[in-house]
Design an enzyme around this catalytic site. Structure first.
Site, PDB file in Angstrom:
ATOM      1  N   LYS A 190       1.562  -8.102  12.889  1.00  0.00           N
ATOM      2  CA  LYS A 190       1.005  -7.749  11.889  1.00  0.00           C
ATOM      3  C   LYS A 190       0.212  -8.916  11.127  1.00  0.00           C
ATOM      4  O   LYS A 190       0.855  -9.550  10.620  1.00  0.00           O
ATOM      5  CB  LYS A 190       2.203  -6.944  11.019  1.00  0.00           C
ATOM      6  CG  LYS A 190       1.873  -6.112   9.926  1.00  0.00           C
ATOM      7  CD  LYS A 190       2.645  -5.261   9.247  1.00  0.00           C
ATOM      8  CE  LYS A 190       2.132  -4.327   8.116  1.00  0.00           C
ATOM      9  NZ  LYS A 190       1.605  -5.363   7.039  1.00  0.00           N
ATOM     10  N   ASP A 209       0.733  -1.325  -0.033  1.00  0.00           N
ATOM     11  CA  ASP A 209       0.018  -0.044  -0.019  1.00  0.00           C
ATOM     12  C   ASP A 209       0.812   1.287   0.025  1.00  0.00           C
ATOM     13  O   ASP A 209       0.713   2.317  -0.530  1.00  0.00           O
ATOM     14  CB  ASP A 209      -0.989   0.079   1.272  1.00  0.00           C
ATOM     15  CG  ASP A 209      -1.937  -0.934   1.300  1.00  0.00           C
ATOM     16  OD1 ASP A 209      -2.510  -1.354   2.130  1.00  0.00           O
ATOM     17  OD2 ASP A 209      -2.458  -1.569   0.354  1.00  0.00           O
ATOM     18  N   ASP A 234       0.956   4.429  -2.549  1.00  0.00           N
ATOM     19  CA  ASP A 234       0.552   5.814  -1.847  1.00  0.00           C
ATOM     20  C   ASP A 234       1.616   6.909  -2.516  1.00  0.00           C
ATOM     21  O   ASP A 234       1.681   7.768  -2.878  1.00  0.00           O
ATOM     22  CB  ASP A 234       0.342   5.730  -0.423  1.00  0.00           C
ATOM     23  CG  ASP A 234      -0.809   5.101  -0.087  1.00  0.00           C
ATOM     24  OD1 ASP A 234      -0.927   4.577   1.247  1.00  0.00           O
ATOM     25  OD2 ASP A 234      -1.702   4.795  -0.930  1.00  0.00           O
ATOM     26  N   LYS A 267       3.889   0.340  18.435  1.00  0.00           N
ATOM     27  CA  LYS A 267       3.128   1.653  18.536  1.00  0.00           C
ATOM     28  C   LYS A 267       3.716   2.201  19.724  1.00  0.00           C
ATOM     29  O   LYS A 267       3.707   1.559  20.951  1.00  0.00           O
ATOM     30  CB  LYS A 267       1.757   1.400  18.669  1.00  0.00           C
ATOM     31  CG  LYS A 267       1.018   0.496  17.436  1.00  0.00           C
ATOM     32  CD  LYS A 267      -0.477   0.142  17.608  1.00  0.00           C
ATOM     33  CE  LYS A 267      -0.991  -0.614  16.537  1.00  0.00           C
ATOM     34  NZ  LYS A 267      -2.452  -0.681  16.458  1.00  0.00           N
ATOM     35  N   SER A 279      -1.609   4.078   5.750  1.00  0.00           N
ATOM     36  CA  SER A 279      -0.963   2.496   5.705  1.00  0.00           C
ATOM     37  C   SER A 279       0.049   2.771   6.822  1.00  0.00           C
ATOM     38  O   SER A 279       0.369   3.791   7.379  1.00  0.00           O
ATOM     39  CB  SER A 279      -0.310   2.349   4.348  1.00  0.00           C
ATOM     40  OG  SER A 279       0.248   3.542   3.758  1.00  0.00           O
ATOM     41  N   LEU A 280       1.213   1.940   6.922  1.00  0.00           N
ATOM     42  CA  LEU A 280       2.203   2.009   7.748  1.00  0.00           C
ATOM     43  C   LEU A 280       3.526   2.032   7.265  1.00  0.00           C
ATOM     44  O   LEU A 280       3.663   1.714   6.105  1.00  0.00           O
ATOM     45  CB  LEU A 280       2.003   0.773   8.672  1.00  0.00           C
ATOM     46  CG  LEU A 280       1.343   0.412   9.730  1.00  0.00           C
ATOM     47  CD1 LEU A 280       1.391  -1.008  10.340  1.00  0.00           C
ATOM     48  CD2 LEU A 280       1.594   1.494  10.984  1.00  0.00           C
TER      49      LEU A 280
HETATM   50  N1  LIG Z   1      -1.934  -0.264   7.843  1.00  0.00           N
HETATM   51  C1  LIG Z   1      -2.263  -0.235   9.342  1.00  0.00           C
HETATM   52  O1  LIG Z   1      -2.078   0.947  10.034  1.00  0.00           O
HETATM   53  C2  LIG Z   1      -1.873  -1.580  10.179  1.00  0.00           C
HETATM   54  C3  LIG Z   1      -1.956  -2.679   9.487  1.00  0.00           C
HETATM   55  C4  LIG Z   1      -1.920  -3.738  10.441  1.00  0.00           C
HETATM   56  C5  LIG Z   1      -1.992  -5.200  10.352  1.00  0.00           C
HETATM   57  N2  LIG Z   1      -1.965  -5.545   9.060  1.00  0.00           N
HETATM   58  N3  LIG Z   1      -2.137  -5.999  11.354  1.00  0.00           N
HETATM   59  C6  LIG Z   1      -2.093  -5.685  12.335  1.00  0.00           C
HETATM   60  C7  LIG Z   1      -2.219  -4.297  12.645  1.00  0.00           C
HETATM   61  C8  LIG Z   1      -2.019  -3.424  14.142  1.00  0.00           C
HETATM   62  N4  LIG Z   1      -1.924  -4.782  15.333  1.00  0.00           N
HETATM   63  O2  LIG Z   1      -2.059  -2.440  14.604  1.00  0.00           O
HETATM   64  C9  LIG Z   1      -1.890  -3.239  11.903  1.00  0.00           C
HETATM   65  S1  LIG Z   1      -2.000  -1.561  11.924  1.00  0.00           S
END
Ligand SMILES: NC(=O)c1cc2c(N)ncc(C(N)=O)c2s1
Length: 324
Positions: A121, A39, A43, A292, A89-90
């Site tokens: 994740k 993602d 982006d 986090k 996204s992260l």
């Molecule tokens: N794209 C995102 O912000 C996240 C994606 C994911 C993911 N695929 N699995 C767990 C978490 C989590 N435990 O926060 C998050 S957060």
């Protein structure tokens, strides 16, 4: 190179190449549920194309991906939903060193050492669930972060997702829909017996199963979900992420229970080692660990960039060697 330092012909070449590439990404993501890139890669390239087309409007053309926001022609034809709070996204890191660099930046920005909440994740697809007075009234996919698809009827077939919470709260929560490994094996066996193309991995299978027009098909796919985020923790009286997960469980929302609070980043290695050892035993796919900042008052100070939060980062596992 910054957009405003490009010559016109450089801009024309880069714009055309990006329009072509992002269209291919979009078809793979929206039509085939088989994303070609992560993602955040999509982006970033999308943001670059928007900047180029703003600076060089003569290169905008009607079939540029920027001209049909949110993958308008999704195969599934599901109605659109606009997210009140964009689903970001992260950011990703791929080594403990990079993770330490992220922490150094975070500690510097905060001027203090925060605690972190570590979470698996989940390898699925992101969804947002809107509850009003404790009742599930809407479920939507991430889409492009701003515009997603309405998958309410389909999500209601997922046993793990309560249609009624144990408290009558108004809240939007977010998480991941995933296909358990067992369901994935059964589905692909059935597809191959039917002479159909098997899904490449549980994530694509989950996406393809969730974005169906017919909820009965979704029900048959035996999906599950974990909820891990809300933009309104105050609704639950939670002041940090680990409390949010506890309150989700009080409400009857499915949460992944292996989260862990650590006091500083040098404890993350043990957790990553544990996850790596557990990975094959878990009944669902994971592709990393999410780190986090645990306290929300600190998260607030860090804020977000346009595309990713500053208070969280994903540590990605090295790709699994093909266990064929
Ligand atoms: N794209 C995102 O912000 C996240 C994606 C994911 C993911 N695929 N699995 C767990 C978490 C989590 N435990 O926060 C998050 S957060």
């Amino acid at each position: 190179k910054p957009v405003d330092q490009l010559t016109t012909s450089e801009a024309q070449q880069e714009t055309a190449a990006l329009q072509k590439r992002l269209t291919e990404y979009g078809v793979a993501y929206y039509e085939k549920d088989a994303p070609l890139v992560e993602d955040h890669v999509y982006d970033e390239e999308y943001a670059r194309l928007v900047a180029l087309e703003a600076r060089f409007p003569q290169f905008v053309n009607p079939d540029s991906p920027t001209q049909n926001v949110g993958g308008a022609e999704t195969k599934s034809g599901l109605p659109k939903v606009t997210h009140p709070v964009p689903m970001l996204s992260l950011g990703d890191v791929f080594s403990l060193d990079e993770l330490q660099e992220w922490e150094d930046r975070t500690v510097k920005s905060l001027g203090q050492q925060p605690k972190y909440n570590l979470e698996l994740k989940i390898d699925g697809l992101a969804i947002a669930l809107r509850y009003e007075n404790g009742r599930l009234i809407q479920a939507s996919t991430r889409g492009n972060g701003v515009i997603g698809e309405d998958v309410t009827a389909n999500v209601k077939t997922i046993k793990a997702v309560p249609q009624e919470l144990k408290e009558k709260v108004n809240i939007e929560v977010r998480g991941e829909v995933y296909m358990p490994k067992e369901s994935f094996v059964q589905l692909n066996e059935a597809r191959e017996a039917d002479g159909q193309e098997p899904f490449a991995n549980p994530r694509n299978a989950a996406a393809g199963s969730l974005r169906q027009l017919d909820a009965k098909v979704t029900r048959a796919r035996k999906l599950s979900a974990f909820i891990y985020y809300t933009a309104e923790p105050e609704v639950l009286g939670a002041t940090n992420q680990s409390q949010v997960l506890e309150r989700f469980a009080d409400l009857g929302l499915p949460t992944e229970t292996h989260n862990r609070v650590i006091n500083k980043m040098d404890e993350v290695g043990d957790y990553i080692d544990w996850c790596t050892a557990q990975r094959d035993e878990l009944p669902f796919g994971i592709d990393g660990v999410v780190v986090k900042v645990n306290n929300f008052d600190l998260e607030y100070d860090l804020g977000n960039t346009v595309k990713v939060p500053r208070w969280a980062i994903a540590y990605k596992f090295p790709p699994e060697e093909a266990n064929t």
